[in-house]
Design an enzyme around this catalytic site. Structure first.
Site, PDB file in Angstrom:
ATOM      1  N   TYR A 149     -24.227  48.005  18.063  1.00 55.25           N
ATOM      2  CA  TYR A 149     -23.621  46.700  18.356  1.00 55.25           C
ATOM      3  C   TYR A 149     -24.082  46.146  19.701  1.00 55.25           C
ATOM      4  CZ  TYR A 149     -20.410  47.989  14.621  1.00 55.25           C
ATOM      5  OH  TYR A 149     -19.882  48.355  13.424  1.00 55.25           O
TER       6      TYR A 149
ATOM      7  N   HIS B 160     -26.423  42.850  13.090  1.00 51.67           N
ATOM      8  CA  HIS B 160     -25.864  41.528  13.346  1.00 51.67           C
ATOM      9  C   HIS B 160     -26.948  40.733  14.069  1.00 51.67           C
ATOM     10  CE1 HIS B 160     -21.484  43.241  13.206  1.00 51.67           C
ATOM     11  NE2 HIS B 160     -22.236  43.647  12.197  1.00 51.67           N
TER      12      HIS B 160
ATOM     13  N   ASP C 214     -21.222  40.735   4.059  1.00 52.02           N
ATOM     14  CA  ASP C 214     -19.965  41.416   4.358  1.00 52.02           C
ATOM     15  C   ASP C 214     -18.817  40.496   3.942  1.00 52.02           C
ATOM     16  OD1 ASP C 214     -17.566  42.150   5.919  1.00 52.02           O
ATOM     17  OD2 ASP C 214     -18.871  43.585   6.930  1.00 52.02           O
TER      18      ASP C 214
ATOM     19  N   HIS D 175     -16.406  39.462   6.850  1.00 51.73           N
ATOM     20  CA  HIS D 175     -17.023  38.492   7.752  1.00 51.73           C
ATOM     21  C   HIS D 175     -17.105  37.106   7.105  1.00 51.73           C
ATOM     22  CE1 HIS D 175     -19.314  42.019   9.879  1.00 51.73           C
ATOM     23  NE2 HIS D 175     -18.010  42.154   9.908  1.00 51.73           N
TER      24      HIS D 175
HETATM   25 ZN    ZN Z   1     -17.096  43.738  10.718  1.00 47.57          ZN
HETATM   26 ZN    ZN Z   2     -20.332  44.895   7.905  1.00 50.17          ZN
END
Ligand code: ZN
Ligand code: ZN
Length: 310
Positions: free
Chosen positions: A69, A106, A186, A189
């Protein structure tokens, strides 16, 4: 194809063993500590053990790594951007060394204020991806851009943004990059970002929108999570299947979609056990499998056991 994000504590191979014992047929892991910039080299014994078990299970075509992340490929600060690219390169090389075909990440955050900053952020992400593809041309790992809840200045909250990043990569590096850049969807999300998946018609139209922007044929991974945050809340907090704002319609749609059958579906729901001592992963897995329409058993004639209804 159903799996869960599992821990590699005590050795990479433990995630495979745990996935198997939980009756999954794929798994997602972090290949390094996701909260540290420090990179400790992959131990050779660890790698060999993982590869041998992967082969024994026949899972070489389906496991997933989730990138750290910390990396922000959209960063406007050159030192942080460079550090992020270097870390992502390590992530890709690890996937390659471990026969993990998919790396989910991400896209990044632009850290600016306006629409122009969004476009600039997507440009920086695309530039990073182009550089990474070039530096890892001997690796076959597919980089999967994940949709985000859209908190702060994070990019990827709309399918159009994900598609735009992939388009920019292609514009800079050619169509040959298409098989190395894919997408991860996702459910938590998407809902938090404002996509209303809560009804059968809603789920259908959200996936139609995804197909139009990104292409279902480039969807490589699904993250099946319910959401603690409400529709459009931009809160990224995962909840057990059927116990959050996503509800069962989206999961029923996904579990029965013919084009999604071979797409690995990963639970990133909270871990631990229920008060009765059942692992939550087992319960969430059952809730998903219960949604699969049996042969000759149309949806309307099937007893609706909505998991998690309280
Ligand atoms: Zn998440
Ligand atoms: Zn995810």
């Amino acid at each position: 194809m159903l799996g869960s994000h599992l821990s590699i504590a005590g050795g990479m191979v433990n995630a495979l063993h745990e996935a198997k014992s939980l009756k999954f047929n794929t798994v997602q892991v972090f290949t390094k500590n996701q909260r540290q910039w420090k990179i400790t080299p992959l131990k050779e014994a660890d790698r060999k053990e993982w590869l041998a078990e992967l082969k024994r299970l026949g899972w070489e075509d389906r496991t997933i790594s989730h990138a750290s992340y910390l990396a922000n490929l959209g960063s406007p600060e050159p030192p942080l951007w460079k550090k992020s690219v270097a870390m992502m390169r390590e992530e890709i090389e690890r996937c390659h060394a471990l026969s993990i075909p998919y790396l989910v990440f991400h896209p990044g955050a632009h850290k600016g204020a306006g629409d122009a900053d969004e476009q600039a952020g997507m440009e920086r992400i695309a530039t990073a991806i182009v550089q990474l593809l070039d530096e890892t041309s001997d690796c076959s790992t597919t980089l999967c851009l994940e949709d985000t809840a859209g908190s702060g200045t994070t990019l990827g909250r709309t399918f159009e943004q994900l598609a735009e990043i992939a388009r920019l990569v292609e514009a800079k590096a050619g169509r040959g990059t298409r098989n190395r850049v894919g997408f991860c969807f996702d459910t938590c999300h998407a809902l938090a970002a404002g996509y209303d998946l809560t009804t059968p018609a809603g789920a259908k139209s959200v996936f139609a929108a995804f197909d139009k922007a990104c292409g279902l044929d480039r969807l490589r991974v699904l993250h099946l999570n319910d959401s603690k945050g409400a529709l459009g809340s931009r809160i990224d907090r995962h909840e057990h299947i059927g116990e959050g704002a996503v509800g069962m319609a989206a999961f029923e749609f996904i579990m029965n979609h013919p084009h999604l059958e071979d797409v690995p579906k990963i639970l990133e729901t909270p871990k631990g056990e229920t008060p009765k001592g059942t692992p939550w992963d087992t319960l969430n897995r059952r809730r998903l499998l219960r949604l699969v329409h049996g042969e000759g058993k149309p949806a309307t004639h099937r007893p609706r056991k909505t998991a998690g209804a309280r």
